[in-house]
Scaffold this motif. Structure first.
Motif, mmCIF file in Angstrom:
data_model
loop_
_atom_site.group_PDB
_atom_site.id
_atom_site.type_symbol
_atom_site.label_atom_id
_atom_site.label_comp_id
_atom_site.label_asym_id
_atom_site.label_seq_id
_atom_site.Cartn_x
_atom_site.Cartn_y
_atom_site.Cartn_z
ATOM 1 N N UNK A 37 -50.571 -73.566 -14.200
ATOM 2 C CA UNK A 37 -50.700 -72.820 -12.954
ATOM 3 C C UNK A 37 -49.356 -72.797 -12.241
ATOM 4 N N UNK A 38 -49.067 -71.672 -11.603
ATOM 5 C CA UNK A 38 -47.913 -71.572 -10.731
ATOM 6 C C UNK A 38 -48.340 -70.814 -9.481
ATOM 7 N N UNK A 39 -47.582 -70.954 -8.417
ATOM 8 C CA UNK A 39 -47.868 -70.219 -7.192
ATOM 9 C C UNK A 39 -47.113 -68.903 -7.159
ATOM 10 N N UNK A 40 -47.722 -67.898 -6.559
ATOM 11 C CA UNK A 40 -47.060 -66.592 -6.454
ATOM 12 C C UNK A 40 -45.727 -66.718 -5.726
ATOM 13 N N UNK A 41 -45.689 -67.580 -4.698
ATOM 14 C CA UNK A 41 -44.436 -67.718 -3.948
ATOM 15 C C UNK A 41 -43.376 -68.441 -4.765
ATOM 16 N N UNK A 42 -43.791 -69.239 -5.749
ATOM 17 C CA UNK A 42 -42.805 -69.870 -6.626
ATOM 18 C C UNK A 42 -42.072 -68.817 -7.443
ATOM 19 N N UNK A 43 -42.806 -67.785 -7.882
ATOM 20 C CA UNK A 43 -42.148 -66.677 -8.592
ATOM 21 C C UNK A 43 -41.182 -65.973 -7.657
ATOM 22 N N UNK A 44 -41.653 -65.647 -6.444
ATOM 23 C CA UNK A 44 -40.799 -64.953 -5.485
ATOM 24 C C UNK A 44 -39.577 -65.785 -5.128
ATOM 25 N N UNK A 45 -39.758 -67.076 -4.891
ATOM 26 C CA UNK A 45 -38.630 -67.930 -4.506
ATOM 27 C C UNK A 45 -37.571 -67.967 -5.594
ATOM 28 N N UNK A 46 -38.005 -68.056 -6.847
ATOM 29 C CA UNK A 46 -37.038 -68.057 -7.940
ATOM 30 C C UNK A 46 -36.291 -66.735 -8.001
ATOM 31 N N UNK A 47 -36.999 -65.635 -7.814
ATOM 32 C CA UNK A 47 -36.341 -64.327 -7.804
ATOM 33 C C UNK A 47 -35.325 -64.225 -6.672
ATOM 34 N N UNK A 48 -35.722 -64.654 -5.484
ATOM 35 C CA UNK A 48 -34.826 -64.541 -4.336
ATOM 36 C C UNK A 48 -33.610 -65.445 -4.483
#
Length: 476
Positions: free
Chosen positions: A277-288
């Motif tokens: 499991x991962x959090x949606x914001x973890x994806x966004x944070x890595x992108x940003x």
């Protein structure tokens, strides 16, 4: 590719540390009880790195947007007034009606670039998977992410005069669907790969060497078929190539966007188990964090005075970690330290995050806390609210002007869009008889607000948005 499994457990801590578990970020499963989110997410906004971190949080996007909405409702906005409750209810009914028309069955998919790859009723994901042959789930995930990341970065408004004719079907597509289909075929032709033996990928060398004319040819651009912001789009992809090459700890030695999958899932083992499991914001944070350097706007948190006030002519350090991208100045937005006066959105990065949900899920990874992501403040969602009388310019002449993305009028319109769509979503669910779990914001947008905004624009202005904004192809 160099294995990331050993490096990522340490290298990714930069992207995971101090993120709360409630939807503003993510922790590894089982870690939730070991931290106090309020203290873990404390940042020092008086220093550039802390300020940049705060402005990359969707919780902060929402807080500041809600503040501008409250101010507008009190009559304090220079630019807008807000329609009454009846206008919001009418907009909700319009969105619900469009949702029923588009998705008469029970399942409404995510608002995602993958919907544009389905234009014309064609399952282009299946076409890609067939081309990938016997690739395993992780290899497919990398290819899916390569495709969607490049495609989303090409997805700013195409303009009213451009179209793409698909060679195989002969069908003609325009706007977002056209950009999606064109980018799909550019990807499968190997345009973004530096390796002729491996065309079904995007990599640092292929993107850095991308020539604007080749991109234009792939998108069938000509004098009679102009694409808004073509040069800006090509520049953005070349900058992406540079960013990929500079961060092998995230994107691998070959610099592939798809290695984001390994960076985020790597700590769970060499094969992504169904329980990962991962959090949606973890994806966004890595992108940003990883891609902040690609945005051409000069917005940087250290280009203003130490107290957070404007510093005309201020020049930042050029540190890519401090670049803010889709984050703009507004005189009525308060914030601590260097964040004062900044209104963040991160629209394309969030659109990319929405579009990455499915590749992760197809590979067996559960993405949690979708509610952390905000509505996307762009032409269709924001146009819906103007055309529905929810957001009302105080002077109708404001709709006749041409604006830039950083103009306060546009910044406030986008902030109001974020805040008001948070209020609209539960009303839409009520009309449709759905819970938030059944119809998260990602599905309301797809059902939904984006399509309703387009339909109203088509009815009122032959598809043109209610506002005129100068675009370089990187924000709108």
């Amino acid at each position: 590719m160099t294995s990331n499994s050993s490096n990522n457990s340490n290298g990714n801590d930069d992207f995971r540390d101090h993120l709360p578990v409630d939807g503003s970020g993510s922790l590894r499963p089982g870690d939730e009880g070991r931290v106090d989110p309020a203290t873990e997410f404390a940042v020092d906004a008086g220093h550039p790195a802390g300020a940049a971190r705060l402005l990359r949080s969707t919780a902060e996007v929402r807080r500041r947007a809600a503040g501008l909405l409250a101010r507008a409702r009190q009559g304090e906005s220079r630019w807008f007034r807000i329609g009454d409750d009846n206008a919001l209810e009418d907009a909700a009914r319009t969105v619900a009606e469009v949702t029923r028309e588009r998705y008469p069955w029970d399942t409404i998919p995510y608002h995602s670039r993958w919907r544009h790859f389905e234009a014309g009723g064609v399952d282009r994901r299946a076409q890609l998977d067939e081309l990938l042959g016997e690739a395993d789930a992780r290899q497919r995930a990398r290819a899916h992410i390569d495709l969607v990341l490049v495609s989303v970065l090409l997805d700013a408004g195409a303009g009213p005069d451009w179209h793409y004719t698909e060679p195989a079907s002969g069908e003609r597509f325009s706007r977002s669907e056209g950009l999606g289909v064109a980018s799909f075929h550019a990807f499968t032709s190997g345009l973004f790969s530096s390796d002729p033996e491996r065309p079904l990928q995007a990599d640092a060398a292929g993107l850095r060497g991308l020539v604007t004319d080749r991109l234009g040819a792939a998108f069938q651009v000509s004098e009679v078929n102009p694409l808004v912001g073509l040069a800006g789009r090509a520049t953005l992809l070349r900058r992406l190539g540079e960013a990929l090459a500079e961060q092998p700890e995230v994107f691998g030695e070959d610099g592939r966007p798809g290695n984001l999958f390994d960076a985020l899932v790597g700590p769970f083992g060499p094969a992504a188990p169904p329980t990962a499991e991962i959090g949606a914001h973890a994806i966004l944070s890595l992108l940003l964090d990883a891609l902040s350097r690609i945005w051409p706007s000069a917005n940087a948190v250290d280009s203003i005075a130490a107290d957070g006030s404007d510093n005309p002519g201020g020049i930042g350090s050029g540190d890519p970690a401090l670049a803010l991208g889709d984050c703009w100045r507004h005189s009525a937005v308060p914030g601590p330290g260097l964040t004062n006066g900044w209104m963040p959105f991160h629209k394309l990065s969030q659109w990319l995050t929405y579009s990455l949900l499915e590749p992760f899920e197809w590979a067996g990874v559960k993405v949690r806390h979708l509610e952390a992501l905000t509505a996307l403040p762009e032409y269709r969602n924001g146009g819906l609210l103007i055309d529905s009388g929810v957001i009302v310019p105080k002077d109708s002449a404001l709709l006749e002007r041409r604006w830039k993305a950083g103009d306060e009028f546009i910044v406030e319109w986008r902030a109001l869009t974020v805040a008001l769509l948070d209020e609209l979503a539960p009303r839409v669910r009520k009309v449709l008889g759905r819970s938030e779990e059944q119809l998260p914001l990602a599905c309301v947008l797809e059902g939904g607000t984006w399509a309703a905004g387009r339909a109203l624009a088509q009815r009122l202005r032959d598809g043109a948005p209610p506002l005129q904004i100068e675009s370089d192809g990187t924000v709108f």
